[in-house]
Design an enzyme around this catalytic site. Structure first.
Site: not given
Length: 615
Positions: A539-541
């Protein structure tokens, strides 16, 4: 605003086909929605906000970077600042760490999904991976796991080696410190040169010292890992966790940077429920003039900026807005029927972390107590009155460990981050396992933080304006990612045989993974199957508006964060990151907001402004 579970209600509904909630749990969720689903932030506007005919700066997106920019730019009283956020005000419920698992798929989550993957998420519907992102003032900092992680010194020195002058570790450290208000005494004592107090963003530890977490830290020490501060630029070792929290409550970027000034600075106008459609650009001069947006009543409006438009909508929506405005790959825009203004590789260089949690540890009922509606509701009431108790802490054990696999070629640099996530056994009568504070087991989560694979973000050609963009994550397109992730999981297995684990009675139990049950546990085939079916996004784009010099053909913005070839337009958020840092991305995004705001002040105030990293 009224917060609601939205599609998340499926995890706790009488009609659910997966988990059947008890009536008590349903009643608890009704209680939460009724008494904590509202926001009081708009009441901080002590006077009616002025409607200026023109602004100096328009900031698109009220997430981690946008909130910082709104605060720092409005320090200049002569500047008029407009902050536009597509989501609503941040609800009270978002402040409760123990309820974090309820926020995804709720009304404050964009609930993005990737396009079908070939090497990941094979057991998910449509082979798509979930990408929750915050649709609320505060952005993803309002729904994330609150981990405050900066990354490694090598990460930022590498950014500079790639041509981004001024972005080395020594250059960015003052901006990490500028925003920080460190509250953990031992961290300040042991590494004071890397931390500071008095900033807007509070960094704190767990309220309650869990003996289970201490046992896990002791096990890592038994394996030779020293206890360290992972935010000192070195990382390798084991330590307690640092959170973006204050007095047992989440502190989002909204809570840190907007609430303290809201209503006090008359030059800052904040508009929530305002969806920006495009940046208005003069095609002849190639200058950004303002934005077109839809307000909360559905009316299409325009706002104009004398100086700059700043996109801070995140790694998904900043590139999407650029493309909708005519800035992006020529072929991509032509297919979508959008007039090209500037041909740039917008949407490329997409990066994310990946993780698996294949190891489940049974605590032999060491922590389990009778879970009931009364207990959960009383714990929430305790939190409301004192910000203490189980609801004051998130679902990680208070331990985090960093190490390197054989695939990491840089000396003394990790590529694996180990977290330990609480887990409560559930059954058909009890769905309190969706709440983090209650657990009788924990998962060992292996996170690959140096991913090589790259994806791309594209517009939905059938409805570019009204549909979510097409996210092609391309997980494990570089085979080294899978190999390193599996090796990391194997290395972590060593903790199972420590004296500390045996003495505490921690026992490994087989995790439910039906797609892989026909493989021998811990075999290569088992891990490869587990990765393909049950991996999770970190969840770190980042990276979709890559920062780079004029000679970098992959770059969208320059090291001053200006869009190449367009005047009066910058991108300041996680999308500018050229290579993903080793760790969670919220702290780096806040740093980017701090550094970007100082760049703007330097450019527009010239010699009248001197960077002061202590303020």
């Amino acid at each position: 605003m009224v917060w609601s579970l939205g599609s998340n209600a499926a995890i706790c509904s009488p009609n659910s086909t997966t988990t059947l909630c008890s009536p008590g749990m349903l009643q608890f969720l009704m209680f939460v929605t009724e008494f904590m689903g509202y926001s009081y932030d708009n009441q901080l506007n002590t006077t009616h906000q002025h409607e200026f005919p023109e602004y100096d700066f328009i900031i698109v997106g009220g997430g981690s970077a946008g909130c910082v920019l709104a605060n720092r730019l409005s320090e200049i009283s002569d500047w008029k600042i407009l902050l536009l956020e597509a989501g609503d005000e941040e609800p009270k419920v978002a402040s409760v760490p123990g309820l974090t698992n309820l926020f995804q798929k709720s009304s404050i989550d964009y609930d993005y999904m990737t396009q079908p993957e070939t090497r990941a998420c094979q057991s998910s519907p449509g082979r798509s991976c979930e990408w929750p992102r915050g649709k609320v003032l505060g952005g993803s900092s309002s729904i994330n796991g609150m981990l405050y992680v900066r990354g490694n010194k090598f990460d930022y020195d590498n950014w500079e080696r790639l041509g981004n002058t001024g972005w080395s570790w020594k250059d960015v450290l003052p901006y990490f410190k500028k925003s920080e208000d460190m509250k953990i005494p031992e961290v300040l004592e042991q590494s004071s040169e890397y931390h500071s107090t008095g900033g807007y963003q509070t960094v704190d530890g767990y309220q309650y010292q869990d003996e289970i977490a201490q046992a896990v830290r002791d096990a890592w020490k038994e394996l030779g890992f020293e206890e360290t501060d992972y935010n000192n630029g070195a990382q390798i070792g084991t330590s307690k966790v640092q959170f973006s929290s204050v007095n047992g409550a989440r502190q989002s970027a909204n809570g840190a940077f907007i609430r303290p000034i809201r209503g006090l600075r008359k030059n800052l106008v904040i508009r929530t429920d305002s969806q920006v459609k495009k940046v208005i650009i003069n095609k002849r001069t190639k200058r950004a003039l303002g934005v077109e947006y839809t307000d909360k009543r559905g009316k299409v409006r325009r706002a104009f900026a004398r100086k700059e438009v700043i996109l801070s909508a995140g790694a998904i929506d900043s590139p999407r807005l650029l493309m909708l405005s005519g800035i992006g790959p020529r072929e991509e825009l032509e297919e979508a029927g959008i007039d090209l203004i500037k041909d740039l590789p917008v949407g490329e260089n997409l990066q994310d972390h990946v993780l698996i949690a294949p190891i489940l540890i049974d605590l032999q009922n060491k922590t389990r107590a009778e879970i009931s509606q009364d207990r959960v509701q009383n714990d929430l009431l305790h939190w409301l009155s004192a910000h203490k108790g189980p609801m004051a802490d998130f679902g990680f054990l208070d331990v985090q460990t960093w190490f390197a696999t054989s695939y990491e070629k840089q000396p003394n640099v990790p590529d694996i981050q180990m977290n330990f996530v609480s887990f409560l056994t559930g059954d058909s009568k009890d769905s309190y396992n969706i709440l983090f504070p209650y657990y009788d087991k924990f998962l060992m989560s292996t996170n690959l933080v140096a991913t090589k694979s790259r994806g791309v973000l594209k517009l939905n050609k059938t409805d570019p304006l009204g549909s979510q963009p097409m996210i092609y994550a391309n997980y494990f397109s570089d085979p080294q990612d899978m190999a390193a992730l599996i090796e990391g999981a194997r290395i972590s297995n060593a903790i199972l045989n420590t004296t500390t684990f045996r003495r505490n009675g921690f026992v490994r139990t087989r995790l439910w993974a039906p797609a892989c049950d026909h493989f021998q546990l811990d075999s290569d085939q088992y891990y490869e199957c587990f990765v393909k079916h049950y991996m999770s996004s970190g969840l770190h784009p980042v990276g979709t508006c890559k920062m780079g010099s004029n000679s970098d053909r992959e770059a969208v913005v320059n090291p001053r964060l200006r869009v190449h070839g367009i005047k009066g337009l910058r991108v300041i958020d996680a999308s500018i990151i050229p290579v993903i840092p080793r760790g969670n991305t919220n702290a780096p995004t806040i740093m980017i907001g701090e550094k970007g705001s100082d760049m703007i002040k330097q450019d527009w105030l010239k010699n009248d402004y001197i960077v002061n990293s202590s303020t």
